[in-house]
Design a protein around this motif. Sequence first.
Motif, mmCIF file in Angstrom:
data_model
loop_
_atom_site.group_PDB
_atom_site.id
_atom_site.type_symbol
_atom_site.label_atom_id
_atom_site.label_comp_id
_atom_site.label_asym_id
_atom_site.label_seq_id
_atom_site.Cartn_x
_atom_site.Cartn_y
_atom_site.Cartn_z
ATOM 1 N N LEU A 96 9.802 -34.106 37.358
ATOM 2 C CA LEU A 96 8.973 -33.230 36.531
ATOM 3 C C LEU A 96 8.542 -31.979 37.287
ATOM 4 C CD1 LEU A 96 6.774 -35.813 34.617
ATOM 5 C CD2 LEU A 96 8.788 -34.580 33.809
ATOM 6 N N THR A 97 8.302 -32.137 38.562
ATOM 7 C CA THR A 97 7.865 -30.995 39.357
ATOM 8 C C THR A 97 8.985 -29.962 39.451
ATOM 9 O OG1 THR A 97 6.393 -32.408 40.619
ATOM 10 C CG2 THR A 97 6.936 -30.291 41.592
ATOM 11 N N LEU A 113 11.310 -29.578 37.303
ATOM 12 C CA LEU A 113 11.410 -29.007 35.964
ATOM 13 C C LEU A 113 10.340 -27.946 35.756
ATOM 14 C CD1 LEU A 113 13.402 -29.690 33.819
ATOM 15 C CD2 LEU A 113 11.813 -31.356 32.858
ATOM 16 N N ARG A 114 9.133 -28.265 36.177
ATOM 17 C CA ARG A 114 8.035 -27.326 36.002
ATOM 18 C C ARG A 114 8.286 -26.031 36.762
ATOM 19 N NH1 ARG A 114 2.384 -28.817 38.507
ATOM 20 N NH2 ARG A 114 3.724 -28.572 40.329
ATOM 21 N N GLN A 167 11.108 -24.743 37.605
ATOM 22 C CA GLN A 167 12.160 -24.022 36.884
ATOM 23 C C GLN A 167 11.576 -23.297 35.682
ATOM 24 O OE1 GLN A 167 15.064 -26.741 35.414
ATOM 25 N NE2 GLN A 167 16.715 -25.833 36.609
ATOM 26 N N LEU A 168 10.753 -24.025 34.949
ATOM 27 C CA LEU A 168 10.129 -23.450 33.765
ATOM 28 C C LEU A 168 9.274 -22.253 34.123
ATOM 29 C CD1 LEU A 168 9.086 -26.444 31.512
ATOM 30 C CD2 LEU A 168 10.485 -24.494 30.860
ATOM 31 N N LEU A 212 18.698 -19.052 28.907
ATOM 32 C CA LEU A 212 19.456 -20.009 28.101
ATOM 33 C C LEU A 212 20.924 -19.639 27.971
ATOM 34 C CD1 LEU A 212 16.951 -20.868 25.262
ATOM 35 C CD2 LEU A 212 17.230 -21.885 27.500
ATOM 36 N N PRO A 233 24.650 -19.733 28.244
ATOM 37 C CA PRO A 233 25.521 -20.886 28.511
ATOM 38 C C PRO A 233 26.108 -20.863 29.919
ATOM 39 C CG PRO A 233 26.415 -19.468 26.740
ATOM 40 C CD PRO A 233 25.033 -19.046 27.014
ATOM 41 N N ARG A 234 26.015 -22.005 30.598
ATOM 42 C CA ARG A 234 26.635 -22.143 31.910
ATOM 43 C C ARG A 234 27.679 -23.250 31.775
ATOM 44 N NH1 ARG A 234 22.578 -19.335 32.512
ATOM 45 N NH2 ARG A 234 20.740 -19.588 33.845
ATOM 46 N N LYS A 235 28.601 -23.267 32.701
ATOM 47 C CA LYS A 235 29.762 -24.132 32.491
ATOM 48 C C LYS A 235 29.482 -25.601 32.178
ATOM 49 C CE LYS A 235 34.481 -24.983 33.196
ATOM 50 N NZ LYS A 235 35.445 -25.387 34.173
ATOM 51 N N GLU A 236 28.739 -26.243 33.009
ATOM 52 C CA GLU A 236 28.441 -27.655 32.734
ATOM 53 C C GLU A 236 27.039 -27.932 33.233
ATOM 54 O OE1 GLU A 236 30.029 -32.056 33.960
ATOM 55 O OE2 GLU A 236 31.491 -30.529 33.548
ATOM 56 N N VAL A 237 26.243 -28.454 32.383
ATOM 57 C CA VAL A 237 24.831 -28.585 32.710
ATOM 58 C C VAL A 237 24.386 -30.030 32.566
ATOM 59 C CG1 VAL A 237 22.545 -27.711 32.169
ATOM 60 C CG2 VAL A 237 24.540 -26.280 31.712
ATOM 61 N N ASN A 238 23.840 -30.565 33.627
ATOM 62 C CA ASN A 238 23.291 -31.929 33.531
ATOM 63 C C ASN A 238 21.770 -31.886 33.507
ATOM 64 O OD1 ASN A 238 25.958 -32.259 34.124
ATOM 65 N ND2 ASN A 238 25.608 -32.976 36.220
ATOM 66 N N PRO A 239 21.227 -32.182 32.388
ATOM 67 C CA PRO A 239 19.775 -32.072 32.257
ATOM 68 C C PRO A 239 19.046 -33.155 33.034
ATOM 69 C CG PRO A 239 20.776 -32.745 30.124
ATOM 70 C CD PRO A 239 21.863 -32.724 31.158
ATOM 71 N N ARG A 245 27.005 -25.484 25.455
ATOM 72 C CA ARG A 245 26.538 -25.240 26.826
ATOM 73 C C ARG A 245 25.135 -24.662 26.820
ATOM 74 N NH1 ARG A 245 32.170 -22.857 29.364
ATOM 75 N NH2 ARG A 245 33.148 -24.901 29.620
ATOM 76 N N GLN A 246 24.883 -23.864 25.842
ATOM 77 C CA GLN A 246 23.563 -23.257 25.695
ATOM 78 C C GLN A 246 22.513 -24.342 25.433
ATOM 79 O OE1 GLN A 246 23.863 -20.318 22.668
ATOM 80 N NE2 GLN A 246 21.662 -19.968 22.585
ATOM 81 N N GLN A 265 21.899 -26.169 28.595
ATOM 82 C CA GLN A 265 21.106 -25.317 29.477
ATOM 83 C C GLN A 265 19.623 -25.387 29.085
ATOM 84 O OE1 GLN A 265 21.863 -23.802 32.209
ATOM 85 N NE2 GLN A 265 19.871 -22.812 32.435
ATOM 86 N N ALA A 323 18.271 -28.636 30.102
ATOM 87 C CA ALA A 323 18.062 -28.698 31.546
ATOM 88 C C ALA A 323 16.765 -27.978 31.925
ATOM 89 C CB ALA A 323 19.248 -28.090 32.284
ATOM 90 N N MET A 324 16.375 -27.021 31.114
ATOM 91 C CA MET A 324 15.120 -26.314 31.340
ATOM 92 C C MET A 324 13.934 -27.132 30.857
ATOM 93 S SD MET A 324 15.858 -23.496 32.821
ATOM 94 C CE MET A 324 14.118 -23.095 32.850
ATOM 95 N N ILE A 346 2.492 -34.624 34.904
ATOM 96 C CA ILE A 346 2.482 -34.641 36.375
ATOM 97 C C ILE A 346 1.092 -35.023 36.876
ATOM 98 C CG2 ILE A 346 2.595 -33.197 38.454
ATOM 99 C CD1 ILE A 346 4.877 -31.639 37.081
#
Lengths: 141, 141
Positions: A101-102, A104-105, A107-108, A133, A135-141, B51-52, B55, B58-59, B98
Amino acid sequence: MDGLKVSQLGARAGVSADTVRYYDRLGLLPATERSESGYRLYDERAVARLRQIRQAQAMGLRLSQIAELMRTLDGGECPCEETVEAMSERRAEIDAEIARLTALRDQLDAAIAAGETGECCDPCEDECVPEVLRPRKEVNP
Amino acid sequence: MDGLKVSQLGARAGVSADTVRYYDRLGLLPATERSESGYRLYDERAVARLRQIRQAQAMGLRLSQIAELMRTLDGGECPCEETVEAMSERRAEIDAEIARLTALRDQLDAAIAAGETGECCDPCEDECVPEVLRPRKEVNP
DNA sequence: CTTGACCTTGGAGTCGACTCCAAGGTCTAC
DNA sequence: GTAGACCTTGGAGTCGACTCCAAGGTCAAG
């Protein structure tokens, strides 16, 4: 009829009658006495047990872990070591979650700052999509 | 038959076919073309959109928020402001979480330390219950 | 023509800790 | 004796983001 009924027991520990029945179903409470008509009847030990459960929950333990501790306790053994283990296990889980979460925060925060100061998608061309936002190639959330 | 099928689209963004269908159901993907036999057929724009979505996820955004943004976008409007709002909203939620978890972790740390150094419930009397789990009057977890 | 790898759908299951429901039984007070 | 507040049970619903299923249809290769 002496003994506490579900909602009376619940009131003694600040939980609802439904929650008491739920804990009962999970086997967290000691085996219940029943009145002739089938009402659950609890005593002071049940009050202590219920409070103990809430205390354990407030410490972050899961009901499944608490159930284990209660089984140990009811088996006449000392649950101290097991309790420390359970707490350590939860601590590790909680720590991992905090880390997730940290990140993520942070990043946010960066994205919000960028979004507020940036000029949005201006000039808006075909597709207006906020920078963060895109689009990037492959994103793992 | 030209166009990407569900699993091909999924592969392009690192998600499963099931997930693509799930997003489709939620209305996150653009309205699908279908082959004669009913297969979903996607194009490059769908790849970008998927992808968007990843993304945005992921945010830390929720699918429901992402769906909203997509609706704005499809309505031809600029979703930038809305995106910042959505991110701020999530930031607040994540922050609260958190804080909750951090307090829990600190409590756990103290309890674990006490449990490890303490002499357990020795001497074990009637009921051996670790100190940290001693029943307290009313506990809100 | 068959095999096998895909696709379709609606719906259920997962995790956790409840909460709420309906249909029926019981208990107390008036 | 009847109202109203309780109790019982099993089961379903909640939140989020999937995942998995069965039963059936489609398609390319051998």
